[in-house]
Design a protein around this motif. Structure first.
Motif, PDB file in Angstrom:
ATOM      1  N   HIS A 317      28.522  26.517  39.209  1.00  0.00           N
ATOM      2  CA  HIS A 317      27.984  26.367  37.853  1.00  0.00           C
ATOM      3  C   HIS A 317      28.870  25.395  37.074  1.00  0.00           C
ATOM      4  CE1 HIS A 317      25.524  29.990  38.646  1.00  0.00           C
ATOM      5  NE2 HIS A 317      26.620  30.449  39.228  1.00  0.00           N
ATOM      6  N   LYS A 318      29.015  24.201  37.603  1.00  0.00           N
ATOM      7  CA  LYS A 318      29.959  23.237  37.035  1.00  0.00           C
ATOM      8  C   LYS A 318      29.623  22.827  35.606  1.00  0.00           C
ATOM      9  CE  LYS A 318      31.295  21.345  41.532  1.00  0.00           C
ATOM     10  NZ  LYS A 318      31.303  20.163  42.415  1.00  0.00           N
ATOM     11  N   GLU A 319      28.368  22.911  35.241  1.00  0.00           N
ATOM     12  CA  GLU A 319      27.964  22.472  33.904  1.00  0.00           C
ATOM     13  C   GLU A 319      28.047  23.593  32.867  1.00  0.00           C
ATOM     14  OE1 GLU A 319      27.455  19.267  33.596  1.00  0.00           O
ATOM     15  OE2 GLU A 319      27.796  19.134  35.760  1.00  0.00           O
ATOM     16  N   ASP A 320      28.300  24.795  33.305  1.00  0.00           N
ATOM     17  CA  ASP A 320      28.307  25.941  32.390  1.00  0.00           C
ATOM     18  C   ASP A 320      29.700  26.102  31.780  1.00  0.00           C
ATOM     19  OD1 ASP A 320      28.151  28.364  31.072  1.00  0.00           O
ATOM     20  OD2 ASP A 320      27.005  29.361  32.647  1.00  0.00           O
ATOM     21  N   LYS A 321      29.910  25.497  30.611  1.00  0.00           N
ATOM     22  CA  LYS A 321      31.215  25.539  29.949  1.00  0.00           C
ATOM     23  C   LYS A 321      31.580  26.957  29.502  1.00  0.00           C
ATOM     24  CE  LYS A 321      31.700  21.124  30.393  1.00  0.00           C
ATOM     25  NZ  LYS A 321      32.632  20.606  31.425  1.00  0.00           N
ATOM     26  N   ASP A 322      30.580  27.713  29.108  1.00  0.00           N
ATOM     27  CA  ASP A 322      30.840  29.084  28.666  1.00  0.00           C
ATOM     28  C   ASP A 322      31.375  29.934  29.815  1.00  0.00           C
ATOM     29  OD1 ASP A 322      30.549  31.017  26.390  1.00  0.00           O
ATOM     30  OD2 ASP A 322      29.317  32.056  27.868  1.00  0.00           O
ATOM     31  N   LEU A 323      30.815  29.746  31.009  1.00  0.00           N
ATOM     32  CA  LEU A 323      31.287  30.477  32.183  1.00  0.00           C
ATOM     33  C   LEU A 323      32.718  30.074  32.516  1.00  0.00           C
ATOM     34  CD1 LEU A 323      30.476  32.453  34.497  1.00  0.00           C
ATOM     35  CD2 LEU A 323      29.905  30.430  35.849  1.00  0.00           C
ATOM     36  N   GLN A 324      32.999  28.779  32.416  1.00  0.00           N
ATOM     37  CA  GLN A 324      34.334  28.279  32.715  1.00  0.00           C
ATOM     38  C   GLN A 324      35.374  28.942  31.812  1.00  0.00           C
ATOM     39  OE1 GLN A 324      34.964  25.528  34.951  1.00  0.00           O
ATOM     40  NE2 GLN A 324      32.823  25.361  35.536  1.00  0.00           N
ATOM     41  N   GLU A 325      34.974  29.229  30.584  1.00  0.00           N
ATOM     42  CA  GLU A 325      35.913  29.795  29.612  1.00  0.00           C
ATOM     43  C   GLU A 325      36.040  31.305  29.731  1.00  0.00           C
ATOM     44  OE1 GLU A 325      36.262  30.315  24.753  1.00  0.00           O
ATOM     45  OE2 GLU A 325      34.890  28.829  25.596  1.00  0.00           O
ATOM     46  N   LYS A 326      34.949  32.005  30.059  1.00  0.00           N
ATOM     47  CA  LYS A 326      34.933  33.457  29.929  1.00  0.00           C
ATOM     48  C   LYS A 326      34.916  34.235  31.243  1.00  0.00           C
ATOM     49  CE  LYS A 326      32.611  33.118  25.454  1.00  0.00           C
ATOM     50  NZ  LYS A 326      31.355  33.339  24.709  1.00  0.00           N
ATOM     51  N   LEU A 327      34.710  33.550  32.374  1.00  0.00           N
ATOM     52  CA  LEU A 327      34.682  34.254  33.652  1.00  0.00           C
ATOM     53  C   LEU A 327      36.048  34.844  33.971  1.00  0.00           C
ATOM     54  CD1 LEU A 327      33.125  34.976  36.285  1.00  0.00           C
ATOM     55  CD2 LEU A 327      34.006  32.822  37.229  1.00  0.00           C
ATOM     56  N   ASN A 328      36.052  36.052  34.496  1.00  0.00           N
ATOM     57  CA  ASN A 328      37.311  36.675  34.903  1.00  0.00           C
ATOM     58  C   ASN A 328      37.048  37.643  36.052  1.00  0.00           C
ATOM     59  OD1 ASN A 328      40.216  37.325  34.616  1.00  0.00           O
ATOM     60  ND2 ASN A 328      39.901  36.426  32.576  1.00  0.00           N
ATOM     61  N   GLY A 329      38.078  38.324  36.478  1.00  0.00           N
ATOM     62  CA  GLY A 329      37.916  39.235  37.608  1.00  0.00           C
ATOM     63  C   GLY A 329      39.068  40.204  37.719  1.00  0.00           C
ATOM     64  N   ALA A 330      38.991  41.071  38.701  1.00  0.00           N
ATOM     65  CA  ALA A 330      40.048  42.046  38.960  1.00  0.00           C
ATOM     66  C   ALA A 330      40.046  42.403  40.436  1.00  0.00           C
ATOM     67  CB  ALA A 330      39.845  43.301  38.109  1.00  0.00           C
ATOM     68  N   PHE A 331      41.203  42.834  40.929  1.00  0.00           N
ATOM     69  CA  PHE A 331      41.354  43.157  42.353  1.00  0.00           C
ATOM     70  C   PHE A 331      42.312  44.342  42.468  1.00  0.00           C
ATOM     71  CE2 PHE A 331      40.441  40.627  46.319  1.00  0.00           C
ATOM     72  CZ  PHE A 331      40.821  41.599  47.226  1.00  0.00           C
ATOM     73  N   VAL A 332      41.883  45.388  43.155  1.00  0.00           N
ATOM     74  CA  VAL A 332      42.719  46.571  43.371  1.00  0.00           C
ATOM     75  C   VAL A 332      42.759  46.874  44.863  1.00  0.00           C
ATOM     76  CG1 VAL A 332      43.040  49.033  42.909  1.00  0.00           C
ATOM     77  CG2 VAL A 332      42.130  47.543  41.113  1.00  0.00           C
ATOM     78  N   VAL A 333      43.955  47.125  45.380  1.00  0.00           N
ATOM     79  CA  VAL A 333      44.128  47.458  46.797  1.00  0.00           C
ATOM     80  C   VAL A 333      44.929  48.755  46.896  1.00  0.00           C
ATOM     81  CG1 VAL A 333      45.007  46.691  49.032  1.00  0.00           C
ATOM     82  CG2 VAL A 333      44.178  44.997  47.369  1.00  0.00           C
ATOM     83  N   LEU A 334      44.457  49.679  47.706  1.00  0.00           N
ATOM     84  CA  LEU A 334      45.243  50.890  47.924  1.00  0.00           C
ATOM     85  C   LEU A 334      45.164  51.333  49.380  1.00  0.00           C
ATOM     86  CD1 LEU A 334      43.041  53.375  48.084  1.00  0.00           C
ATOM     87  CD2 LEU A 334      43.149  53.258  45.612  1.00  0.00           C
ATOM     88  N   GLU A 335      46.063  52.223  49.719  1.00  0.00           N
ATOM     89  CA  GLU A 335      46.154  52.773  51.067  1.00  0.00           C
ATOM     90  C   GLU A 335      45.241  53.991  51.139  1.00  0.00           C
ATOM     91  OE1 GLU A 335      50.128  52.532  53.558  1.00  0.00           O
ATOM     92  OE2 GLU A 335      50.081  54.341  52.337  1.00  0.00           O
ATOM     93  N   ASN A 336      44.311  53.982  52.086  1.00  0.00           N
ATOM     94  CA  ASN A 336      43.288  55.031  52.139  1.00  0.00           C
ATOM     95  C   ASN A 336      43.863  56.443  52.195  1.00  0.00           C
ATOM     96  OD1 ASN A 336      41.669  52.801  52.404  1.00  0.00           O
ATOM     97  ND2 ASN A 336      41.127  53.158  54.536  1.00  0.00           N
ATOM     98  N   LYS A 337      44.806  56.646  53.085  1.00  0.00           N
ATOM     99  CA  LYS A 337      45.249  58.010  53.395  1.00  0.00           C
ATOM    100  C   LYS A 337      46.267  58.570  52.406  1.00  0.00           C
ATOM    101  CE  LYS A 337      44.385  57.546  58.374  1.00  0.00           C
ATOM    102  NZ  LYS A 337      43.741  56.220  58.259  1.00  0.00           N
ATOM    103  N   THR A 338      46.824  57.712  51.543  1.00  0.00           N
ATOM    104  CA  THR A 338      47.868  58.171  50.616  1.00  0.00           C
ATOM    105  C   THR A 338      47.519  57.935  49.152  1.00  0.00           C
ATOM    106  OG1 THR A 338      49.042  56.046  50.639  1.00  0.00           O
ATOM    107  CG2 THR A 338      49.624  57.661  52.350  1.00  0.00           C
ATOM    108  N   GLY A 339      46.599  57.029  48.881  1.00  0.00           N
ATOM    109  CA  GLY A 339      46.288  56.684  47.498  1.00  0.00           C
ATOM    110  C   GLY A 339      47.315  55.752  46.879  1.00  0.00           C
ATOM    111  N   LYS A 340      48.269  55.264  47.656  1.00  0.00           N
ATOM    112  CA  LYS A 340      49.287  54.353  47.117  1.00  0.00           C
ATOM    113  C   LYS A 340      48.654  53.002  46.774  1.00  0.00           C
ATOM    114  CE  LYS A 340      53.166  56.440  49.599  1.00  0.00           C
ATOM    115  NZ  LYS A 340      54.250  56.231  50.594  1.00  0.00           N
ATOM    116  N   ILE A 341      48.912  52.537  45.552  1.00  0.00           N
ATOM    117  CA  ILE A 341      48.369  51.249  45.109  1.00  0.00           C
ATOM    118  C   ILE A 341      49.250  50.138  45.655  1.00  0.00           C
ATOM    119  CG2 ILE A 341      47.782  49.820  43.131  1.00  0.00           C
ATOM    120  CD1 ILE A 341      47.398  52.393  41.516  1.00  0.00           C
ATOM    121  N   LEU A 342      48.685  49.291  46.484  1.00  0.00           N
ATOM    122  CA  LEU A 342      49.439  48.207  47.116  1.00  0.00           C
ATOM    123  C   LEU A 342      49.353  46.909  46.334  1.00  0.00           C
ATOM    124  CD1 LEU A 342      48.443  48.833  50.851  1.00  0.00           C
ATOM    125  CD2 LEU A 342      50.384  49.760  49.584  1.00  0.00           C
TER     126      LEU A 342
END
Length: 651
Positions: A317-342
């Protein structure tokens, strides 16, 4: 009596009164001075400076230093190398171990020099007096302060040992660049522990207290070297180093680092640590060592993966200036058997926004809710091959006095008739899911959604399509009912905290079993199928079994991929910060799934021993039914249903 005699008598009386007043004044002054000295002595004798707290990853690698106003690490006298003491005394107070706290000869020399120069050119303060000025007194040049300093120095040396005075001095003193204490300065300027410093580096450090800004080697390297050479020369003159050591030191030009004070390499993680420990009032001043479950290698790869997916979305979406400014994200990783956040990444760029979308945001979860609904169906006794109708329905409802209609559709806008539960979840079919919820029973589904850990869930059929919000960390926790085969453990960021006495506080998460392993595995198998042949195909990575579910909300406002390997779970989310659509095609299978695959592909490179195949719990059996392998248990047995003519079904 003559007039003169009377005058003398009156004068003597007045003089006596003034003498008494003067004597009383002297007594009051002495008492006041003594009282102040006693209080000032206590400040030094019971010295407790603020000490920075350090945060480490699970391999004990430094993540960050956190502090309030003064960045300091404490060092006992036994930990301070003898060369540091020698260098300091050579340039500041050669007779430190011989005088009683004040050096009368040095004071006399300084006075003569100051008189000769008609200005303040030199001081005669000992290390003890300097310490007193730094901690207990002001730096104003008054007779009262000098008297207090003199008396306090004498008193202090009757209470503290010389070694303790040096210890407090070297820990309290400001060494420039935001560094308080010799240990902090060694780590800050040279990235070395004190015992690893060269003599030239030591000389540069002990030069700093006299003029920290002027001799700061990151700003005035040549001046710092020149002052250090004077220190070495003085050490040679008093016989504390040889000519060979002097020559070697004079020629050395140490490497100096201009590091930030915090050295924060995972700011979203550090912010979350401080949020979780907000009740610890001395968090930044008590010198704690906080060990996290975070793995910096995983953290770096998660950050890379999130940015990889982010750039892919923007490239579409190269022409979408609003997306370029406001797009964001998040990433969470954890260990299945312990719940430890990696790994915990709250956004694509902390410098632009320190708001953590991993922990602080609540975004609609869309179709990523479906595995939970299907687990409830499995636990109600339905089998993977149970046939459910993928057929449209219209629902009428009222808002006040206004009648409205809800006509949900599949993403592909096509209908499949009667299909198996396994196929419906693999393809993430909306209509089949809604019909399944009604068949199992809305009340049961609704109550179990709450049991799985979701909050603020509306009590209507829209929950079938994930019409409520959750943070990525909450999704990581709830998805453990699949990745950990029914057992959910509260995700844990902190492993332990160690205080300056060596006392340790360990952290552990609450554990709940929400489903039997054999029942959860029936959904795990379907989620594997979703990655191999369903909506999550872009999350597939060669050489490892992965399972997961896409999630997309109306108009592509939110895109999720919630997935896991046999040992690691990863949740990826993308969306715009203003909750508006990202654009055409930005679904859970297109936007976050490639970032998920990128993460696991890189993790296999650094951790080739990662568990690669899902285990099948006891009590699970399988059979080929109509060309497809179907897993079943005694609680969800295979049921052979008669073929139903779709054309004869009327809703």
């Amino acid at each position: 009596m003559s007039l003169f005699a009377s005058f003398i008598k009156i004068f003597l009386r007045i003089l006596a009164v003034f003498g008494i007043v003067f004597a009383i004044g002297i007594v009051i002054f002495v008492v006041q001075i003594y009282s102040e000295i006693r209080n000032d002595t206590d400040k030094i004798v019971h010295y407790q400076p603020p000490i920075a707290t350090q945060i480490f990853d699970r391999q004990e690698r430094l993540i960050a230093n956190i502090f309030d106003k003064e960045f300091r690490f404490y060092a006992t006298f036994e930990e301070i190398p003898p060369r540091v003491v020698e260098a300091l005394l050579a340039i500041e107070d050669t007779l430190f171990f011989e005088h009683p706290g004040v050096n009368v000869d040095a004071i006399a020399r300084a006075m003569l020099k100051n008189i000769k120069n008609a200005r303040y050119a030199e001081g005669g303060s000992t290390i003890t007096q300097q310490l007193i000025k730094n901690i207990a007194l002001t730096r104003e040049k008054t007779i009262e302060r000098k008297i207090k300093e003199f008396l306090l120095a004498l008193r202090l040396e009757t209470i503290l040992t010389k070694e303790k005075i040096l210890e407090v001095y070297l820990n309290h003193t400001y060494f420039g660049h935001g560094f308080y204490g010799i240990r902090t300065a060694a780590l800050g300027y040279f990235r070395k522990n004190m015992e690893d410093l060269t003599l030239k580096e030591i000389a540069m450090l002990v030069s700093l207290p006299r003029a920290p800004s002027f001799y700061d080697p990151t700003k005035n390297y040549d001046f710092s070297l020149g002052r250090a050479n004077n220190v070495l020369q003085r050490m040679y003159e008093v016989g504390w180093i040889s000519q060979e050591v002097l020559d070697s030191g004079l020629s050395e030009q140490p490497k100096v680092y201009n590091d930030t004070l915090t050295q924060n390499v995972a700011p979203y993680v550090v912010d979350e640590v401080q949020r979780q420990l907000v009740g610890l009032e001395d968090l930044k001043t008590a010198g704690y060592k906080i060990y996290l479950n975070i793995d910096l290698d995983y953290q770096d790869i998660a950050q890379e993966a999130l940015y990889f997916g982010y750039e892919q979305i923007l490239s579409r979406h190269k022409e979408d200036k609003d997306l370029q400014e406001k797009l964001n994200g998040a990433f969470v990783v954890l260990e299945n058997k312990t719940g430890k956040i990696l790994a915990l990444v709250g956004g694509v760029d902390y410098q632009k926004s320190n708001f953590s979308r991993a922990t602080q945001s609540k975004r609609q979860i869309g179709s990523s809710v479906k595995p939970f609904l299907y687990l409830s169906a499995i636990n109600s006794g339905l089998a993977q091959n149970y046939q459910i109708p993928d057929i449209a329905r219209t629902y009428e409802y009222r808002v006040g006095n206004v009648r409205k209609k809800w006509q949900p559709k599949n993403y592909a806008k096509s209908l499949s008739g009667f299909i198996s539960l396994k196929t419906a979840l693999t393809k993430s079919l909306n209509l089949a899911t809604i019909n399944l919820v009604e068949e199992v029973g809305f009340d049961r589904i609704y109550n179990e959604i709450l049991e799985y850990g979701f909050e603020n869930v509306p009590k209507n059929l829209t929950i079938s399509l994930g019409s409520f919000g959750a943070s990525p960390l909450e999704m990581a926790k709830n998805f453990m009912v699949f990745s950990n085969y029914g057992k959910v453990i509260t995700p844990m960021l902190i492993d332990r905290i160690v205080d300056t006495r060596g006392d340790i506080a360990y952290f552990s998460g609450e554990e709940r079993e929400l489903s039997k392993p054999k029942q959860s595995f029936l959904i795990v198998d379907i989620l594997q199928n979703a990655v191999n042949a369903g909506t999550g195909k872009r999350a597939k990575v060669e050489g490892i079994e992965l399972a997961g579910k896409t999630g997309t909300t109306n108009d592509n406002v939110d895109a999720w991929f919630c997935g896991f390997s046999p040992s690691i779970e990863a949740i990826v989310w993308y969306g715009k910060d203003d909750n508006t659509p990202m654009g055409h095609s930005e679904t859970g299978g297109i936007a976050p799934a490639p970032a998920f695959a990128y993460f696991f592909d890189k993790i296999l490179e650094i951790d080739p021993g990662l568990e690669r195949k899902f285990t099948i719990p006891s009590g699970v059996q399988s059979r080929i039914v109509e060309g497809e392998r179907v897993y079943y248990t005694d609680e969800s047995p295979i049921k052979y249903q008669p073929k139903v003519n779709y054309d004869t079904i009327i809703f």
